[in-house]
Motif scaffolding. Structure first.
Motif, mmCIF file in Angstrom:
data_model
loop_
_atom_site.group_PDB
_atom_site.id
_atom_site.type_symbol
_atom_site.label_atom_id
_atom_site.label_comp_id
_atom_site.label_asym_id
_atom_site.label_seq_id
_atom_site.Cartn_x
_atom_site.Cartn_y
_atom_site.Cartn_z
ATOM 1 N N GLU A 173 0.829 -1.198 0.000
ATOM 2 C CA GLU A 173 0.000 0.000 0.000
ATOM 3 C C GLU A 173 0.868 1.254 0.000
ATOM 4 O OE1 GLU A 173 -3.238 0.072 -0.260
ATOM 5 O OE2 GLU A 173 -3.413 -2.119 -0.271
ATOM 6 N N PRO A 174 0.404 2.344 -0.647
ATOM 7 C CA PRO A 174 1.168 3.601 -0.620
ATOM 8 C C PRO A 174 1.388 4.069 0.824
ATOM 9 C CG PRO A 174 -0.588 3.706 -2.255
ATOM 10 C CD PRO A 174 -0.817 2.461 -1.479
ATOM 11 N N GLY A 175 2.578 4.593 1.078
ATOM 12 C CA GLY A 175 2.884 5.126 2.399
ATOM 13 C C GLY A 175 3.362 4.101 3.398
ATOM 14 N N VAL A 176 3.719 2.917 2.963
ATOM 15 C CA VAL A 176 4.198 1.900 3.893
ATOM 16 C C VAL A 176 5.489 2.378 4.554
ATOM 17 C CG1 VAL A 176 5.598 0.656 2.189
ATOM 18 C CG2 VAL A 176 4.609 -0.576 4.130
ATOM 19 N N GLN A 177 5.679 1.997 5.797
ATOM 20 C CA GLN A 177 6.838 2.452 6.567
ATOM 21 C C GLN A 177 7.777 1.289 6.868
ATOM 22 O OE1 GLN A 177 7.136 5.874 7.588
ATOM 23 N NE2 GLN A 177 5.473 5.988 6.084
ATOM 24 N N SER A 178 9.037 1.626 7.093
ATOM 25 C CA SER A 178 9.985 0.610 7.532
ATOM 26 C C SER A 178 9.508 -0.010 8.848
ATOM 27 C CB SER A 178 11.381 1.205 7.727
ATOM 28 O OG SER A 178 12.015 1.437 6.499
ATOM 29 N N GLY A 179 9.518 -1.327 8.916
ATOM 30 C CA GLY A 179 9.060 -2.016 10.100
ATOM 31 C C GLY A 179 7.619 -2.460 10.033
ATOM 32 N N ASP A 180 6.861 -1.948 9.038
ATOM 33 C CA ASP A 180 5.492 -2.425 8.879
ATOM 34 C C ASP A 180 5.502 -3.906 8.493
ATOM 35 O OD1 ASP A 180 4.468 -0.003 9.508
ATOM 36 O OD2 ASP A 180 3.864 0.554 7.479
ATOM 37 N N MET A 181 4.459 -4.593 8.904
ATOM 38 C CA MET A 181 4.378 -6.031 8.675
ATOM 39 C C MET A 181 3.292 -6.340 7.659
ATOM 40 S SD MET A 181 5.856 -8.832 9.722
ATOM 41 C CE MET A 181 6.502 -8.237 11.289
ATOM 42 N N LEU A 182 3.650 -7.093 6.641
ATOM 43 C CA LEU A 182 2.689 -7.574 5.657
ATOM 44 C C LEU A 182 2.465 -9.060 5.918
ATOM 45 C CD1 LEU A 182 4.169 -5.890 2.444
ATOM 46 C CD2 LEU A 182 2.555 -4.943 4.111
ATOM 47 N N THR A 183 1.225 -9.480 6.056
ATOM 48 C CA THR A 183 0.898 -10.874 6.381
ATOM 49 C C THR A 183 0.197 -11.535 5.207
ATOM 50 O OG1 THR A 183 0.713 -10.400 8.740
ATOM 51 C CG2 THR A 183 -0.337 -12.409 7.944
ATOM 52 N N ILE A 184 0.753 -12.631 4.744
ATOM 53 C CA ILE A 184 0.149 -13.437 3.683
ATOM 54 C C ILE A 184 -0.406 -14.691 4.348
ATOM 55 C CG2 ILE A 184 0.462 -14.490 1.435
ATOM 56 C CD1 ILE A 184 1.141 -11.505 1.537
#
Length: 367
Positions: free
Chosen positions: A287-298
């Motif tokens: 997503e636009p604006g994602v930050q370092s350390g954000d977690m994406l879960t599949i």
């Protein structure tokens, strides 16, 4: 009853080694295989009996306490009357012991990759173990021959020992020293296995590696261990797994963990990415604006649980990379972007434990 020391031809102060040497010397002369006479057989029985007593420190001490001369019948005779010659220790094993015994358990360690753990797999392993002798099929004898009854104990596997003590004659039953308690003697042992009924051999066979195992997980294969002496039943085989390190992925239970490096522009504008997972490509929507350390879960792209059909998740920690080398044109564009944004000047903010600490917390706390 003859004095045991006189029977062996040694003094009462003889050392255990002297007693052993005397017995071996007499056994070589009197053994039925060497001297078949009836008189030699009786002498051999007496020599073996004397050695059985004097080679056992406790039995020798009790014998010495009772002396070598006769004594009044009493306590020991009562035991003999009521228990058939059992005496002290007579309540133990009765009859000959079997040559067939259960084999030893075995354990091997198997290294598996993280890919193997996702769904489980099949592997071939090799182990050096004891297997049934094909020549004698566990009988321990040469084909066409059989064990013969021990003429010392008459096939009972045990012999009586009479010990003179302060209480009188004490009669006990002990394993026969001639046949080692088996009741039979193998005159013609199998050449292939040296009379053991088993041989050592390297075996290769398939094993199932279950999904969801971790380092230290053990599986038990009943009957997969060594065959026992005399063709006895197999022991068990224990397999201990070690999951090898992976350069890209690690795990938290059944979840897979990894990091994804993202350019500054993709972090700002968002992106679609295809990543090489352990079980095929993984499509990731940033997503636009994602930050370092954000977690994406599949969801459902982790490890299939042990004895389960449910899979864990793939958790991807985002790491936004900042370019370190820019052309003059790129620097001008960044300056224009910065002037349009009019962001706040650098300032102190709330304390955080750092990027990697943030990632760690999100890995292990995010549900």
């Amino acid at each position: 009853m003859a004095d045991h020391y006189e029977t062996l031809g040694v003094s009462r102060e003889a050392s255990p080694e002297e007693i052993k040497k005397a017995y071996r010397r007499l056994a070589r002369q009197l053994h039925p295989d060497v001297n078949p006479s009836e008189e030699a057989a009786d002498q051999f029985k007496n020599v073996t009996h004397a050695y059985d007593v004097l080679s056992d420190p406790e039995q020798r001490q009790r014998y010495d306490m009772g002396g070598s001369q006769g004594g009044a019948a009493g306590f020991g005779d009562i035991f003999e009357t009521f228990f058939g010659g059992g005496g002290f220790g007579g309540a133990g094993q009765r009859g000959p012991r079997s040559r067939s015994e259960r084999g030893d358990d075995a354990m091997i360690r198997v290294d598996v990759s993280l890919e193997d753990v996702i769904f489980g797999t099949q592997r071939e392993i090799s182990v050096n173990t004891a297997v049934l002798c094909e020549v004698c099929q566990g009988s321990c004898t040469q084909p066409g021959t059989h064990p013969v009854t021990c003429d010392v104990c008459g096939g009972q596997g045990q012999v009586q020992r009479q010990v003179r003590s302060l209480f009188g004659n004490v009669v006990t039953m002990h394993p026969c020293g001639s046949c080692q308690g088996y009741g039979t003697i193998i005159e013609h042992p199998c050449v292939e296995c040296a009379g053991k009924g088993r041989v050592r051999e390297r075996r290769t066979f398939p094993i199932e590696v279950p999904s969801g195992i971790d380092t230290g997980t053990r599986l038990q294969m009943r009957g997969g261990g060594e065959v026992g002496p005399g063709g006895g039943p197999n022991g068990d085989l224990f397999i201990e797994f070690r999951v090898m390190h992976h350069d890209t992925f690690s795990r938290d239970g059944n979840d897979l963990l990894c990091t994804m490096q993202l350019s500054m522009t993709d972090a700002i504008l968002g992106a679609q990415a295809k990543l090489a997972g352990l079980d095929g490509e993984v499509e990731v929507a940033v997503e636009p604006g994602v930050q370092s350390g954000d977690m994406l879960t599949i969801r459902g792209r982790g490890i299939q649980g042990l004895r389960s059909t449910t899979r864990g998740d793939l958790k991807i920690a985002v790491q936004v990379t900042t370019p370190t080398k820019l052309s003059n044109r790129e620097k001008d564009l960044v300056r224009q972007f910065a002037s349009l944004r009019k962001d706040d000047a650098p300032h102190l903010g709330e304390f955080h434990q750092g990027f990697f600490g943030k990632i760690r917390d999100r890995f292990f706390r995010q549900g």
